[in-house]
Design an enzyme around this catalytic site. Sequence first.
Site, PDB file in Angstrom:
ATOM      1  CB  CYS A  90      -0.851   0.012   1.220  1.00  0.00           C
ATOM      2  SG  CYS A  90      -2.093   1.625   1.191  1.00  0.00           S
ATOM      3  CG  LEU A  91       4.491   3.509  -2.025  1.00  0.00           C
ATOM      4  CD1 LEU A  91       4.604   4.294  -0.645  1.00  0.00           C
ATOM      5  CD2 LEU A  91       5.696   2.760  -2.532  1.00  0.00           C
TER       6      LEU A  91
END
Length: 186
Positions: A90-91
């Site tokens: 999750c970036l």
Amino acid sequence: MCRSIRYPSKRRIEVDVMKLLMSDFEVNLVNDNMQEFYVRFYGPTETPFAGGVWKIHVELPEQYPFKSPSIGFMNKIFHPNIDELSGSVCLDVINQTWSPMFDMMNIFEVFLPQLLRYPNPNDPLNGEAAALLMRHPSEYEAKVKEYVQRFATKEAADAAMDDDEDGNDEEMSDIGSISDDEAMES
């Protein structure tokens, strides 16, 4: 004079992957395909991830660089923004704010090291890691180090590499990407 037509995204994929292949990163192409490969990634120094070795699975979509690559950790990592089971990352810079100005070197030299240095417990994929980081930072750091010793050794990364060569590859086509519905919810 007739020339073969080469689509810009194919050329860009070749250029970006060649840069990665010529860098200090160890890169293994899947079936000599430049759109799917693995990169050996080392934890940044001066972090609890230091000394860790991960195998990162990368898939480049046909629309790359206009669409972000799919990125996933193949061996376990304890981090608020990385799903422990699937390896999903999750970036924002990969999922929502990706730009064609970025390339594969940015991911491995800047984005992933920054993610490990500065986890964001407010946007977790691993709720346990996020809660531990927020409530008990020293326990979080100890657990990260334990995971590094257990799951992020050179041997663990090699074993993850060997598993895939034996055909035990897990489904990872959406790792690192989110659907439009999920983007709307954020």
